[in-house]
Write a protein that holds these residues in place. Structure first.
Motif, short mmCIF file in Angstrom:
data_model
loop_
_atom_site.label_atom_id
_atom_site.label_comp_id
_atom_site.label_asym_id
_atom_site.label_seq_id
_atom_site.Cartn_x
_atom_site.Cartn_y
_atom_site.Cartn_z
N LEU A 32 3.77 73.80 32.52
CA LEU A 32 3.38 73.36 33.73
C LEU A 32 1.91 72.56 33.82
N LEU A 33 1.21 72.76 32.72
CA LEU A 33 -0.24 72.12 33.24
C LEU A 33 -0.01 70.65 32.02
N GLN A 34 0.52 70.65 30.95
CA GLN A 34 0.55 69.57 30.19
C GLN A 34 1.26 68.43 30.64
N ASP A 35 2.46 68.60 31.52
CA ASP A 35 3.30 67.53 32.09
C ASP A 35 2.87 67.45 33.50
N CYS A 36 1.53 67.95 33.92
CA CYS A 36 1.09 67.83 35.24
C CYS A 36 1.63 68.15 36.23
N SER A 37 2.78 69.12 36.06
CA SER A 37 3.69 69.61 37.20
C SER A 37 2.66 70.55 38.22
N ALA A 38 1.65 70.97 37.59
CA ALA A 38 0.97 72.05 38.15
C ALA A 38 -0.60 71.76 38.15
N VAL A 39 -1.57 72.21 38.92
CA VAL A 39 -2.97 72.08 38.89
C VAL A 39 -3.44 73.29 38.61
N VAL A 40 -2.95 74.46 38.92
CA VAL A 40 -3.25 75.95 38.80
C VAL A 40 -1.94 76.62 38.32
N LEU A 41 -2.08 77.79 37.66
CA LEU A 41 -1.10 78.79 37.23
C LEU A 41 -1.25 79.96 38.08
N PRO A 42 0.08 80.55 38.18
CA PRO A 42 0.15 81.66 38.97
C PRO A 42 -0.52 82.61 38.36
N SER A 43 -0.78 83.73 38.99
CA SER A 43 -1.48 85.20 38.48
C SER A 43 -0.57 85.93 37.65
N ILE A 44 -1.05 86.40 36.51
CA ILE A 44 -0.07 87.06 35.65
C ILE A 44 -0.77 88.47 35.50
N SER A 45 0.00 89.76 35.54
CA SER A 45 -0.68 90.99 35.53
C SER A 45 0.38 92.02 35.35
N THR A 46 -0.15 93.18 34.94
CA THR A 46 0.62 94.48 34.82
C THR A 46 0.70 95.15 36.17
N VAL A 47 1.68 95.96 36.45
CA VAL A 47 1.60 96.88 37.59
C VAL A 47 0.23 97.60 37.80
N HIS A 48 -0.10 98.23 36.97
CA HIS A 48 -1.30 98.95 36.68
C HIS A 48 -2.19 98.33 37.11
N LEU A 49 -2.80 97.16 36.48
CA LEU A 49 -3.71 96.25 36.86
C LEU A 49 -3.92 95.80 38.17
N PHE A 50 -2.67 95.33 38.72
CA PHE A 50 -2.26 94.84 40.21
C PHE A 50 -2.93 95.92 41.33
N LEU A 51 -2.29 97.23 40.96
CA LEU A 51 -2.58 98.30 41.97
C LEU A 51 -4.17 98.61 41.96
N GLU A 52 -4.75 98.47 40.74
CA GLU A 52 -6.50 98.82 40.80
C GLU A 52 -7.23 97.57 41.44
N ASP A 53 -6.63 96.47 41.42
CA ASP A 53 -7.12 95.51 42.20
C ASP A 53 -7.07 95.65 43.74
N LEU A 54 -5.73 96.24 43.78
CA LEU A 54 -5.46 96.48 45.62
C LEU A 54 -6.38 97.29 46.01
N ALA A 55 -6.60 98.73 45.09
CA ALA A 55 -7.49 99.58 45.38
C ALA A 55 -8.92 99.10 45.58
N ALA A 56 -9.22 98.21 44.90
CA ALA A 56 -10.71 97.65 44.91
C ALA A 56 -10.68 96.90 46.39
N ARG A 57 -9.70 96.27 46.71
CA ARG A 57 -9.92 95.61 48.00
C ARG A 57 -9.86 96.54 49.42
N SER A 58 -9.48 97.79 49.06
CA SER A 58 -9.68 98.84 49.95
C SER A 58 -11.05 99.36 50.60
N LEU A 59 -12.00 98.78 49.81
CA LEU A 59 -13.42 98.87 50.19
C LEU A 59 -13.62 100.43 49.93
N GLY A 60 -13.24 101.03 49.02
CA GLY A 60 -13.70 102.55 49.10
C GLY A 60 -12.66 103.41 49.80
N ALA A 61 -11.62 103.02 50.40
CA ALA A 61 -10.70 103.69 51.14
C ALA A 61 -9.82 104.44 50.22
#
Length: 529
Positions: free
Chosen positions: A61-90
């Protein structure tokens, strides 16, 4: 609460077709808006697989210039931890070591009730129980489901084995119920309760489109959560069609109504290549080092033939991290082949951790002088008051007195009258008194014993034992700026100190039991693993 969305399950003709389908979906997204991919998340089963996928996306995607940014890549555990951090302590996630300590306390409490188990509760059991508990609940089953099925199978009269299993099940259920109650009272969330907490507090996903790669990446409970998460508009799951009958795939299909989309992208089977003089099929090597050397020879042969692909498109897949990670660094480095390691060095195998074990050996084997000598000579520790010559003088003095072993015996040397000066012939020690040098070492050993007294005393609270070990490492540990001052040593030392802090916090917050030094060593090993 938002309306649930319907995920799409895409059956592809092999893993190559899975990747092709993903690239086509991303390309369609980019054709509408080059920046739309920022709202896309790709979930993968492991961090290492995410690294490989990111490299592929960069090429496509980057070398052929079809994209300027890449999608985010994560495991389920790390994504849920990120959502928990977005809860601002809740939503506060519980630390794994604290979680194990909490269940371990519940296990010991239940062991003193009418639900006592038909076995002795040992260190490490809590981690295995939590692993079973997570798999069961994330697969969509409750503790009541587990109890109903278990007692239905163990309801057999005049069967001692069935009664023993029923007793074990009652102990397990009561321990887990107490664990859940205490976890809730502390306002912590684990893998089982985290998703419901995120939905309760309406934590919004920063990504509107989710691509899931592989049938074991999402559990049924996670999939049910994502279908109701605010902000998520679509979920696409891509798997090879040949594994649709897998139990995990059937479990996913039970959670939601899934639309099946088949993608046929057959590709020729891979070609097996090897050294010119090797027979086709299977290549045999004498040991692991020769396996790695054969890989370097193969890469150089392909380079000579002009058929070597780009190095970032080549992966060496191994059955286990060790000892291949160490061999790869050595052999690829000597061969001048650039490489990237996609797995961390296991902390439990680091030499620094083996050095820490010498502290416990010193305390446990008080009848033997050898652990003390090993501790004094270990390069990860520094005792400025003595030298190698002094340690050798003590060993010579022990031999002279015919005391090969016996901690109490050679410690009595401190209280005895020193022998007359003896002229030594050992190089560099011609002007030293052997008994005086040996006495200096014994004095240092006495200081070490005094420093480790809280660790050796079974009645000392657990938090004090952890602090004692940490203080000893701080006082006598070899500084990372010395001969061993490298990133690997610093990483091992920092990781161990972090683990000690977490264990101290867990013990202090729960019940702070009194255990032996050997039992503490077992807990430390389990935490490191």
């Amino acid at each position: 609460m938002t309306d649930r969305i319907t995920p799409t399950l895409t059956l592809c003709d092999g893993w190559k077709a899975v990747h092709s389908y993903l690239f086509d979906s991303l390309t369609d997204c980019l054709s509408a808006d080059p920046l739309a991919v920022r709202g896309t998340l790709i979930l993968v089963p492991t961090s290492a697989s995410g690294h490989i996928l990111q490299s592929a996306l960069e090429r496509e995607l980057l070398q052929d210039c079809s994209a300027v940014v890449l999608p985010s890549i994560s495991t389920v555990h790390l994504f849920l931890e990120d959502l928990a951090a977005r809860s601002l302590g809740a939503v506060t996630s519980v630390e794994p070591l604290f979680r194990q300590a909490l269940l371990e306390k519940c296990l010991h409490d239940v062991a003193d009730t009418e639900c006592a188990p038909p076995f002795t509760v040992r260190t490490g059991l809590s981690r295995r129980i939590l692993s079973l508990y997570d798999r069961m609940c994330l697969a969509g089953y409750s503790l009541n489901d587990f109890a109903e099925r278990a007692f239905g199978e163990f309801n057999a009269t005049d069967d001692a084995g069935a009664e023993r299993m029923a007793q074990q099940t009652r102990f397990l259920l009561e321990s887990l119920r107490r664990y859940r109650a205490q976890l809730a009272s502390l306002h912590f969330h684990d893998a089982v309760t985290q998703c419901n907490a995120l939905l309760t507090h309406s934590v919004r996903s920063p990504y509107s489109h989710i691509h899931v790669i592989g049938h074991e990446t999402l559990s049924p409970a996670h999939l049910a959560y994502f279908t109701a998460t605010p902000g998520i508009k679509s979920i696409k799951i891509s798997i090879p069609s040949g594994i649709r009958q897998h139990v995990s795939v059937k479990a996913l299909e039970r959670v939601c109504t899934v639309a099946i989309v088949s993608v046929d992208a057959p590709s020729p089977p891979p070609t097996l290549i090897g050294p010119i003089d090797a027979s086709p099929g299977i290549f045999i090597a004498r040991d692991r080092a020769e396996v790695m050397r054969n890989i370097t020879r193969l890469l150089k042969m392909l380079h000579t033939q002009g058929t070597l692909p780009d190095l970032d498109a080549i992966a060496v897949v191994l059955p286990s991290p060790l000892p291949y990670l160490y061999l790869a660094k050595e052999i690829f480095g000597q061969a001048g082949i650039p490489y990237q390691l996609q797995d961390d060095f296991p902390l439990a195998t680091e030499p620094y951790l083996a050095a820490v074990d010498l502290i416990f050996d010193f305390l446990e084997h008080s009848e033997d002088s050898r652990p003390a000598m090993q501790l004094l000579r270990n390069p990860f520790f520094s005792f400025p008051e003595i030298s190698d010559h002094a340690i050798a003088a003590l060993e010579a003095e022990l031999t002279k007195r015919q005391i090969v072993q016996g901690h109490d015996a050679w410690m009595r040397m401190r209280r005895e009258t020193r022998t007359q000066p003896v002229q030594l012939t050992m190089k560099g020690m011609e002007h030293h008194n052997r008994s005086s040098l040996a006495g200096n070492v014994v004095t240092v050993l006495a200081k070490i014993e005094d420093a480790l007294t809280p660790l050796a005393d079974p009645s000392t609270p657990l938090t004090q034992k952890y602090r004692c070990l940490r203080d000893f490492l701080h006082q006598y540990g070899q500084r990372t700026g010395g001969a061993l001052g490298n990133a690997r040593h610093a990483r091992s030392e920092g990781a161990l100190l972090t683990i000690l802090d977490q264990l101290t916090h867990a013990a202090d917050a729960i019940d702070n039991p009194s255990i032996s030094a050997r039992e503490l060593q077992k807990r430390l090993h389990l935490a490191i693993e």
